[in-house]
Design a protein around this motif. Sequence first.
Motif, PDB file in Angstrom:
ATOM      1  N   ILE A   1       0.837  -1.204   0.000  1.00  0.00           N
ATOM      2  CA  ILE A   1       0.000   0.000   0.000  1.00  0.00           C
ATOM      3  C   ILE A   1       0.871   1.252   0.000  1.00  0.00           C
ATOM      4  CG2 ILE A   1      -1.724   1.336   1.297  1.00  0.00           C
ATOM      5  CD1 ILE A   1      -2.881  -1.198  -0.025  1.00  0.00           C
ATOM      6  N   ASP A   2       1.963   1.236   0.767  1.00  0.00           N
ATOM      7  CA  ASP A   2       2.851   2.401   0.818  1.00  0.00           C
ATOM      8  C   ASP A   2       3.443   2.708  -0.557  1.00  0.00           C
ATOM      9  OD1 ASP A   2       2.356   2.715   3.511  1.00  0.00           O
ATOM     10  OD2 ASP A   2       4.261   1.823   4.166  1.00  0.00           O
TER      11      ASP A   2
ATOM     12  N   ASN B   1      -9.164  11.380  -8.024  1.00  0.00           N
ATOM     13  CA  ASN B   1     -10.068  10.350  -8.522  1.00  0.00           C
ATOM     14  C   ASN B   1     -10.265   9.281  -7.456  1.00  0.00           C
ATOM     15  OD1 ASN B   1     -11.238   8.097  -9.803  1.00  0.00           O
ATOM     16  ND2 ASN B   1     -10.326   8.638 -11.766  1.00  0.00           N
ATOM     17  N   PRO B   2     -11.493   9.112  -6.956  1.00  0.00           N
ATOM     18  CA  PRO B   2     -11.745   8.121  -5.900  1.00  0.00           C
ATOM     19  C   PRO B   2     -11.354   6.686  -6.294  1.00  0.00           C
ATOM     20  CG  PRO B   2     -13.695   9.480  -6.282  1.00  0.00           C
ATOM     21  CD  PRO B   2     -12.700   9.842  -7.336  1.00  0.00           C
ATOM     22  N   PHE B   3     -11.355   6.386  -7.578  1.00  0.00           N
ATOM     23  CA  PHE B   3     -10.961   5.048  -8.034  1.00  0.00           C
ATOM     24  C   PHE B   3      -9.522   4.748  -7.630  1.00  0.00           C
ATOM     25  CE2 PHE B   3      -9.364   2.061 -11.275  1.00  0.00           C
ATOM     26  CZ  PHE B   3     -10.307   1.041 -11.154  1.00  0.00           C
ATOM     27  N   PHE B   4      -8.677   5.783  -7.550  1.00  0.00           N
ATOM     28  CA  PHE B   4      -7.264   5.613  -7.224  1.00  0.00           C
ATOM     29  C   PHE B   4      -6.931   5.911  -5.770  1.00  0.00           C
ATOM     30  CE2 PHE B   4      -7.251   6.292 -11.829  1.00  0.00           C
ATOM     31  CZ  PHE B   4      -6.594   5.136 -12.199  1.00  0.00           C
TER      32      PHE B   4
ATOM     33  N   VAL C   1      -6.209   5.359  -1.881  1.00  0.00           N
ATOM     34  CA  VAL C   1      -5.504   4.275  -1.195  1.00  0.00           C
ATOM     35  C   VAL C   1      -6.515   3.264  -0.656  1.00  0.00           C
ATOM     36  CG1 VAL C   1      -4.034   3.734   0.797  1.00  0.00           C
ATOM     37  CG2 VAL C   1      -3.472   5.665  -0.698  1.00  0.00           C
ATOM     38  N   GLY C   2      -7.625   3.743  -0.138  1.00  0.00           N
ATOM     39  CA  GLY C   2      -8.650   2.835   0.386  1.00  0.00           C
ATOM     40  C   GLY C   2      -9.234   1.930  -0.688  1.00  0.00           C
TER      41      GLY C   2
ATOM     42  N   LEU D   1      -6.822  -4.883  -3.667  1.00  0.00           N
ATOM     43  CA  LEU D   1      -5.693  -5.756  -3.365  1.00  0.00           C
ATOM     44  C   LEU D   1      -6.108  -6.890  -2.438  1.00  0.00           C
ATOM     45  CD1 LEU D   1      -2.638  -6.349  -3.555  1.00  0.00           C
ATOM     46  CD2 LEU D   1      -2.333  -4.796  -1.596  1.00  0.00           C
ATOM     47  N   GLU D   2      -6.779  -6.560  -1.362  1.00  0.00           N
ATOM     48  CA  GLU D   2      -7.189  -7.593  -0.406  1.00  0.00           C
ATOM     49  C   GLU D   2      -8.186  -8.568  -1.023  1.00  0.00           C
ATOM     50  OE1 GLU D   2      -8.350  -5.267   3.016  1.00  0.00           O
ATOM     51  OE2 GLU D   2      -6.256  -5.136   3.717  1.00  0.00           O
ATOM     52  N   ALA D   3      -9.023  -8.097  -1.934  1.00  0.00           N
ATOM     53  CA  ALA D   3      -9.948  -8.993  -2.634  1.00  0.00           C
ATOM     54  C   ALA D   3      -9.205  -9.920  -3.588  1.00  0.00           C
ATOM     55  CB  ALA D   3     -10.997  -8.180  -3.394  1.00  0.00           C
ATOM     56  N   ALA D   4      -8.028  -9.494  -4.051  1.00  0.00           N
ATOM     57  CA  ALA D   4      -7.250 -10.304  -4.998  1.00  0.00           C
ATOM     58  C   ALA D   4      -6.492 -11.440  -4.311  1.00  0.00           C
ATOM     59  CB  ALA D   4      -6.263  -9.421  -5.763  1.00  0.00           C
TER      60      ALA D   4
END
Length: 182
Positions: free
Chosen positions: A21-22, A36-39, A41-42, A48-51
């Motif tokens: 994440i960093d 852009n909310p799509f990008f 960090v949250g 990522l966690e879903a992957a």
Amino acid sequence: MFPEFQRYDGTAAKEITDELIDVYATVYDTPAYTDNPFFSVGSFRDRLEAAFPTEGFETVTARLNGRIVGYVHGATLPADKPWWTSLGSRRPPSLSQLANEGNVFWLRELMVLPQAQRQGLGRKIHDSIIATRPETITTLTCIVDNQPAHDAYLRWGYTIMGQIKHASESPLYNAMFLPSQR
């Protein structure tokens, strides 16, 4: 100094989530992405966690002095992934069949910290992950306006199949594939 490469499956990658994440937060901390909310960090953390539990998930990191300076992650492409199916007949028929057989790797993210860019590290990380994948074809999506990445993928042998959006709030991407390197 040469980077040290490490491989992680989904379970092991969970242990380094904050480090991943960093890197993302640093790489995407540019005006093109910050509003852009799509990008956010949250949003990236959620993706990522879903992957992690997906079939064939793998991360390869490059570390210098113990710090991640770049990484790639991906998984076996689900044949019913919406971005993939949205391409329809723009996908070569042989790729559709390979996806149905679980024989297409989806390179989901490739990023290198700004201070380590333009030194060939992205290519090394890329080649490191696909060299040991069981799938014979690699796919990815690249933001149309990300010219440096777009040009690199074309130099590396990728072919554009068409444009897609991952979500209504996402930018436009080129869906690309790399023919078998074996």
